[in-house]
Design a protein around this motif. Structure first.
Motif, PDB file in Angstrom:
ATOM      1  N   ASP A 104      12.480  25.126   9.109  1.00 14.78           N
ATOM      2  CA  ASP A 104      12.016  24.072   8.206  1.00 14.78           C
ATOM      3  C   ASP A 104      11.672  22.819   9.004  1.00 14.78           C
ATOM      4  N   GLU A 141      13.507  17.029  -0.745  1.00 16.94           N
ATOM      5  CA  GLU A 141      13.894  18.069  -1.693  1.00 16.94           C
ATOM      6  C   GLU A 141      13.397  19.433  -1.232  1.00 16.94           C
ATOM      7  N   ALA A 142      12.246  19.442  -0.556  1.00 15.43           N
ATOM      8  CA  ALA A 142      11.696  20.712  -0.060  1.00 15.43           C
ATOM      9  C   ALA A 142      12.646  21.350   0.954  1.00 15.43           C
ATOM     10  N   THR A 143      13.205  20.519   1.844  1.00 12.19           N
ATOM     11  CA  THR A 143      14.163  21.034   2.827  1.00 12.19           C
ATOM     12  C   THR A 143      15.421  21.545   2.141  1.00 12.19           C
ATOM     13  N   LYS A 144      15.892  20.811   1.152  1.00  8.94           N
ATOM     14  CA  LYS A 144      17.076  21.251   0.403  1.00  8.94           C
ATOM     15  C   LYS A 144      16.817  22.586  -0.284  1.00  8.94           C
ATOM     16  N   GLU A 145      15.624  22.720  -0.863  1.00 13.59           N
ATOM     17  CA  GLU A 145      15.290  23.972  -1.552  1.00 13.59           C
ATOM     18  C   GLU A 145      15.217  25.138  -0.570  1.00 13.59           C
ATOM     19  N   THR A 146      14.714  24.875   0.645  1.00 15.03           N
ATOM     20  CA  THR A 146      14.669  25.922   1.677  1.00 15.03           C
ATOM     21  C   THR A 146      16.077  26.417   2.000  1.00 15.03           C
ATOM     22  N   LYS A 148      18.828  26.130   0.120  1.00 11.43           N
ATOM     23  CA  LYS A 148      19.411  26.826  -1.034  1.00 11.43           C
ATOM     24  C   LYS A 148      18.838  28.230  -1.180  1.00 11.43           C
ATOM     25  N   HIS A 149      17.541  28.369  -0.910  1.00 14.54           N
ATOM     26  CA  HIS A 149      16.904  29.690  -1.012  1.00 14.54           C
ATOM     27  C   HIS A 149      17.483  30.661   0.019  1.00 14.54           C
ATOM     28  N   ASP A 152      20.976  31.711  -0.918  1.00 14.60           N
ATOM     29  CA  ASP A 152      20.952  32.726  -1.979  1.00 14.60           C
ATOM     30  C   ASP A 152      20.640  34.111  -1.420  1.00 14.60           C
ATOM     31  N   LEU A 169      23.891  19.761  -1.969  1.00 17.96           N
ATOM     32  CA  LEU A 169      22.879  20.668  -2.517  1.00 17.96           C
ATOM     33  C   LEU A 169      23.149  21.054  -3.964  1.00 17.96           C
TER      34      LEU A 169
END
Length: 730
Positions: A104, A141-146, A148-149, A152, A169
């Motif tokens: 990222d 937020e994009a980095t956080k979503e990366t 979290k993804h 998962d 997160l």
């Protein structure tokens, strides 16, 4: 002051369209400015120049990290039952997860558990680290979503994966808890006014004031550092006092309507009388909040300033915009319209029983006094073993958040002391060949201190003047034994300085939190003394009495002690945790007592002014102390009761917040108002004043001549209006 407010209210009622339109334009302008610049709140609660802060700066400079503000998180892994993290299958999952996160654009680098060599004894738990290119507040937020993804994906592969650190997160999607308090307040107001329209006006006024205050704080956050908790505290307080002040104003407005005054006259009189009390009450709250700056703690000062700004905005809206709203809609709040909602028998019953509580207390003043004092004293007992600290993930995070799960996994894998690790810097005065031997000896001595689980080997800085080691305590970050260990190491530093000319610097998150708690604890007596003295002086000016202010201050101390005792009983001692929704027991928020003193002082003085100012008015006209008490309880008791219930409802709504920090503040304020409004003001105050009789109003004549006359009840206005009526009749 009352005359100026009378004129202001009359102008606002007559120029209602201009006032309301101007308010709307200002709010829209603030909203556009706030949205265009965007909020920028800090989540760090730090105090500069504490021993741990100074130590951190020295260590950072020695190891070249002083100018590196980048954030970090830990990614914690736990292997399923029967497997270890050393298995090839799980190694692949861990590597793929961290490598994907490392790609990222916002991530500076990653390290996996094998590189860090940190697997637990049973090889089932380990953690990697993710370093970001920016500070925590700037991580996108994009980095956080990366992240979290990828987490998962690892979970779906059968590997428990959690995160904790500088970047959270698990935020977002929270229910606006303010709504619960507003709904409860509306129900109370509807019962109080017997009108849905009248019930909606205080809430509308409070929301307008709150909106202006919140937008102002958001706008300021782009220019100065404001902590995110400041916004919650300001919203909590602004909403509560906004509804209460509007309640007081509308109650007086309706009383004037019932006496035959026109809508505009009623608005002006309400603003000159009740508005004076609101303005003075608001000033006391603001003084208490700004008094937080006495502690000289930046984040605490900002909490006080933010909340004071919100209260000021609310007061201005109450004495300017609310009169305009009443001038526009006041004709719909006539007494005749109100009576339609109640049967006559119920209205007559209420009128007949309006002073029953006052009669009960004044007939049994000794019993009421002793019962109130004993009740509050018993509740205050737990306060004497209070343990102040700052929040950790183990006590503030809900059990279903990834931060709390990561905290629990690290505790399971490495012991409770892992989350309380202390960073020790051994600073050598004059580097020599035998410095490393002296450091090794010190390391061994630290390992023998009570409460130490392990000490890592010392790492020298490039200069050779500083050695770094990590101490893992046997206890957690919130344990008093960990505080004792920090003191032991600092005391041991005195010995090493004398024998080896080596100073030990203790830092790390736990040490910083301990220092902050100690600094706040040291500031508490000074701040409390200042507030008590200030409260006494203010009330002497208002009530022109030496003993009533003394009684009010002592009552405030009783309610404060009971509040802190109850909070310790619940939060620290762990009773009723499930009832109030706390994730776990823990220390009391270090700045809570100071915040509580500042806010509860203002609210207590509000209730004292609303209740006793009516008593003073009656006593000045009749000279009968008992009649003054009964009339005060009858006429102002309903307002104080309703105001107290509204405050409790709003603060209770914030108790439902998932953030344990906001929850504990809401708990303290809700029960603080409960104890002060109902036990102290509505019970202890009339009981003690009954025992004191006329002496309650004693003020030396020489002092009476010196003190300025503060017309809180607006008596000068009513006298002037009476003279005008008499002239017209003549």
């Amino acid at each position: 002051m009352a005359k100026y407010l009378y004129r202001l209210g009359l102008w606002a009622a007559k120029s209602r369209k201009k006032v309301l339109l101007g308010t709307l334009v200002v709010l829209i302008a603030l909203g556009i400015a706030a949205l265009s610049l965007g909020p920028s709140f800090s989540s760090e609660l730090t105090i500069p120049n504490t021993p741990a802060d100074k130590a951190g700066k020295v260590i950072g400079e020695a190891f070249g990290a002083a100018a590196n503000p980048s954030a970090k998180i830990q990614v914690v892994f736990k292997a399923p039952e029967g497997k270890t993290l050393e298995s090839a299958e799980l190694q692949t999952v861990i590597t793929d997860t961290l490598d994907a996160i490392g790609q990222d654009s916002g991530v500076a680098g990653v390290t996996n558990p094998m590189q860090l060599k940190n697997l637990s004894a049973d090889k089932r738990i380990g953690y990697g680290e993710v370093s970001f290119k920016t500070a925590a507040g700037e991580v996108t937020e994009a980095t956080k979503e990366t992240i979290k993804h990828q987490v998962d994906i690892a979970r779906n592969a059968g590997l428990q994966t959690e995160t904790r650190g500088d970047v959270e997160l698990s935020k977002g999607g929270e229910f606006p808890v303010e709504v619960i308090g507003i709904i409860a307040a509306f129900i109370i107001l509807a019962i109080t006014f017997a009108s849905f329209l009248a019930a909606g006006l205080p809430i509308l006024s409070a929301l307008i004031g709150l909106g202006g205050g919140m937008l102002g704080i958001v706008l300021c956050s782009t220019f100065i550092e404001i902590q995110s908790v400041c916004l919650s505290l300001a919203a909590m307080l602004g909403l509560a006092v906004g509804i209460d002040y509007a309640l007081f104003m509308i109650t007086r407005f309706k009383q004037q309507l019932a006496k035959g005054f026109s809508v505009q006259e009623s608005v002006a009189i309400a603003n000159g009388t009740a508005g004076s009390a609101v303005l003075f009450a608001g000033v006391t709250v603001v003084i208490g909040l700004l008094g937080l700056s006495v502690a000289r703690i930046p984040f605490l000062t900002m909490m006080g300033i933010s909340s004071a700004f919100c209260v000021i905005t609310t007061v201005l809206l109450t004495i300017v915009v609310l009169p305009a709203i009443l001038g526009w809609m006041g004709h719909k709040l006539t007494p005749e319209r109100e009576n339609k909602l109640f049967k006559k028998s119920k209205a007559n019953k209420q009128k007949a029983s309006s002073s029953k509580w006052g009669l009960f207390v004044t007939k049994r003043p000794l019993f009421a006094s002793f019962a109130s004092i004993i009740l509050l004293a018993v509740i205050a007992i737990p306060f004497f073993h209070i343990n102040l600290g700052l929040p950790s993930d183990g006590t503030t995070k809900a059990k279903d958040t990834t931060e709390r799960k990561a905290y629990d996994l690290l505790t399971e894998g490495y012991g409770v002391g892992f989350n309380a690790s202390l960073i020790i810097g051994a600073q050598v005065d004059k580097p020599a060949e035998d410095s490393s031997q002296a450091i090794a000896k010190i390391q061994a001595e630290i390992g023998k201190l009570p409460g130490v689980q392990s000490v890592t080997p010392a790492i020298p800085a490039p200069s050779g003047k500083l050695y770094l080691m990590t101490v893992m305590p046997q206890t957690g970050p919130d344990d008093t034994k960990t505080k004792d260990l920090v003191k032991e190491i600092r005391n041991f530093s005195n010995e090493t300085e004398q024998s080896d000319h080596i100073q030990l610097l203790v830092t790390g998150t736990t040490a910083m939190n301990i220092d902050i708690a100690q600094k706040l604890n040291d500031a508490l007596p000074v701040f409390a003394a200042l507030i008590v003295v200030l409260a006494y002086i203010i009330l002497v000016l208002v009530f022109r009495s030496l003993f009533i202010p003394l009684k009010a201050v002592l009552g405030f101390l009783l309610s404060l002690g009971a509040t802190l005792g109850f909070v310790v009983f619940v939060v620290q001692d762990g009773h009723l945790l499930n009832v109030f929704g706390f994730p776990a027991s823990g220390p009391i928020l270090a700045f809570l007592p100071v915040i509580l003193i500042g806010i509860l002082f203002g609210l207590a003085m509000d209730y004292e002014i609303f209740l006793v100012s009516k008593m003073r008015e009656v006593y000045a006209h009749t000279g009968d102390p008992r009649k003054a008490i009964l009339d005060g309880v009858r006429d102002s008791g309903k307002v104080v009761t309703s105001a107290g219930l509204i405050m409790i409802s709003v603060f209770f709504g914030f108790m439902l917040a998932p953030d344990a920090m906001i929850k504990s503040i809401g708990l303290a304020l809700a029960f603080g108002v409960l104890f002060d409004a109902f036990v102290v003001r509505m019970t202890l105050v009339p009981a003690v004043m009954s025992l004191m009789g006329k002496s309650a109003w004693y003020l030396p004549k020489w002092l009476d001549r010196i003190l300025p006359n503060i017309d809180v009840e607006g008596e000068s206005i009513m006298e002037e209006i009476g003279k005008k009526k008499n002239k017209k009749i003549a």
